[in-house]
Design a protein around this motif. Structure first.
Motif, mmCIF file in Angstrom:
data_model
loop_
_atom_site.group_PDB
_atom_site.id
_atom_site.type_symbol
_atom_site.label_atom_id
_atom_site.label_comp_id
_atom_site.label_asym_id
_atom_site.label_seq_id
_atom_site.Cartn_x
_atom_site.Cartn_y
_atom_site.Cartn_z
ATOM 1 N N LEU A 1 0.829 -1.202 0.000
ATOM 2 C CA LEU A 1 0.000 0.000 0.000
ATOM 3 C C LEU A 1 0.865 1.254 0.000
ATOM 4 C CD1 LEU A 1 -2.755 -1.012 2.562
ATOM 5 C CD2 LEU A 1 -3.019 -0.786 0.120
ATOM 6 N N VAL A 2 0.513 2.188 -0.877
ATOM 7 C CA VAL A 2 1.197 3.472 -0.924
ATOM 8 C C VAL A 2 0.160 4.566 -0.727
ATOM 9 C CG1 VAL A 2 3.118 2.731 -2.375
ATOM 10 C CG2 VAL A 2 1.032 3.554 -3.445
ATOM 11 N N ARG A 3 0.609 5.716 -0.226
ATOM 12 C CA ARG A 3 -0.315 6.830 0.019
ATOM 13 C C ARG A 3 -0.114 7.870 -1.068
ATOM 14 N NH1 ARG A 3 -2.259 6.672 5.408
ATOM 15 N NH2 ARG A 3 -2.243 8.926 5.654
ATOM 16 N N ARG A 4 -1.203 8.278 -1.667
ATOM 17 C CA ARG A 4 -1.172 9.265 -2.738
ATOM 18 C C ARG A 4 -1.900 10.533 -2.288
ATOM 19 N NH1 ARG A 4 2.472 7.350 -5.118
ATOM 20 N NH2 ARG A 4 2.401 5.743 -6.689
ATOM 21 N N HIS A 5 -1.304 11.684 -2.562
ATOM 22 C CA HIS A 5 -1.959 12.952 -2.271
ATOM 23 C C HIS A 5 -2.795 13.321 -3.488
ATOM 24 C CE1 HIS A 5 0.300 13.936 1.429
ATOM 25 N NE2 HIS A 5 1.122 13.055 0.912
ATOM 26 N N GLN A 6 -4.102 13.374 -3.302
ATOM 27 C CA GLN A 6 -5.046 13.618 -4.398
ATOM 28 C C GLN A 6 -5.579 15.039 -4.304
ATOM 29 O OE1 GLN A 6 -6.014 11.046 -6.658
ATOM 30 N NE2 GLN A 6 -7.075 12.604 -7.818
ATOM 31 N N LYS A 7 -5.454 15.781 -5.393
ATOM 32 C CA LYS A 7 -5.992 17.136 -5.438
ATOM 33 C C LYS A 7 -7.499 17.045 -5.674
ATOM 34 C CE LYS A 7 -4.243 21.518 -7.118
ATOM 35 N NZ LYS A 7 -3.398 22.175 -8.100
ATOM 36 N N THR B 1 -13.919 14.111 -7.838
ATOM 37 C CA THR B 1 -13.357 13.404 -6.690
ATOM 38 C C THR B 1 -13.017 14.349 -5.551
ATOM 39 O OG1 THR B 1 -11.116 13.578 -7.574
ATOM 40 C CG2 THR B 1 -12.359 11.591 -8.145
ATOM 41 N N GLU B 2 -13.045 13.781 -4.348
ATOM 42 C CA GLU B 2 -12.698 14.536 -3.160
ATOM 43 C C GLU B 2 -11.185 14.495 -2.975
ATOM 44 O OE1 GLU B 2 -13.898 14.101 1.431
ATOM 45 O OE2 GLU B 2 -15.519 13.667 0.026
ATOM 46 N N GLY B 3 -10.613 15.541 -2.431
ATOM 47 C CA GLY B 3 -9.174 15.588 -2.210
ATOM 48 C C GLY B 3 -8.786 14.864 -0.939
ATOM 49 N N GLY B 4 -7.495 14.730 -0.702
ATOM 50 C CA GLY B 4 -7.015 14.108 0.519
ATOM 51 C C GLY B 4 -5.927 13.100 0.220
ATOM 52 N N ILE B 5 -5.559 12.334 1.253
ATOM 53 C CA ILE B 5 -4.523 11.315 1.114
ATOM 54 C C ILE B 5 -5.208 9.961 0.960
ATOM 55 C CG2 ILE B 5 -2.505 10.260 2.173
ATOM 56 C CD1 ILE B 5 -2.176 12.919 3.762
ATOM 57 N N LEU B 6 -4.985 9.310 -0.178
ATOM 58 C CA LEU B 6 -5.617 8.027 -0.470
ATOM 59 C C LEU B 6 -4.587 6.907 -0.407
ATOM 60 C CD1 LEU B 6 -7.582 9.120 -3.683
ATOM 61 C CD2 LEU B 6 -8.440 9.114 -1.340
ATOM 62 N N SER B 7 -4.994 5.739 0.081
ATOM 63 C CA SER B 7 -4.133 4.556 0.065
ATOM 64 C C SER B 7 -4.552 3.669 -1.087
ATOM 65 C CB SER B 7 -4.255 3.776 1.366
ATOM 66 O OG SER B 7 -3.576 4.439 2.388
ATOM 67 N N LYS B 8 -3.568 3.196 -1.853
ATOM 68 C CA LYS B 8 -3.881 2.261 -2.927
ATOM 69 C C LYS B 8 -2.738 1.274 -3.091
ATOM 70 C CE LYS B 8 -2.685 3.845 -7.259
ATOM 71 N NZ LYS B 8 -2.995 4.429 -8.543
ATOM 72 N N GLU B 9 -3.034 0.145 -3.743
ATOM 73 C CA GLU B 9 -2.025 -0.891 -3.931
ATOM 74 C C GLU B 9 -1.114 -0.533 -5.096
ATOM 75 O OE1 GLU B 9 -5.413 -2.090 -4.203
ATOM 76 O OE2 GLU B 9 -5.655 -3.137 -2.307
#
Length: 108
Positions: free
Chosen positions: A42-48, A53-61
């Motif tokens: 799992l890595v954390r992505r900063h999404q604008k 889509t809503e912003g924030g820090i998302l976890s994805k594989e």
């Protein structure tokens, strides 16, 4: 050449930060020799924030190299190598994947 690991297989992670974890293969990338495994790497992505889509820090594989995963034995769930066996005769003969550890068939 037949694939030893396919989408939908239960696999065990052999090395890295997720060593020992098990998961299902969500996506295979044969050209890159990588696989995406559910709940692993799992890595954390900063999404604008956008209109959709809503912003924030998302976890994805993130993809993991196929040399770092092994198929889970259908019998006991431990890591195993994969072999091939011809089942049936003549026209009905087909090649199936077999767990080297227990000899059980991996796919239907």
């Amino acid at each position: 050449m037949a694939a030893k690991i396919k989408k939908g297989d239960k696999v065990v992670v052999l090395t890295g930060k997720d060593k020992g974890k098990t998961g299902e293969v969500v996506q295979m990338m044969p050209s890159e020799n990588r696989a995406v495994v559910r709940g692993v790497n799992l890595v954390r992505r900063h999404q604008k924030q956008t209109a959709q889509t809503e912003g924030g820090i998302l976890s994805k594989e993130a993809p993991i190299h196929v040399s770092n995963i092994a198929i889970a034995d259908p019998k006991d769930g431990k890591a195993t190598r994969v072999g091939f066996k011809i089942v049936g005769e003549g026209e009905k003969a087909r090649k199936v994947r077999v767990a080297k550890r227990s000899g059980e068939q991996v796919d239907g």
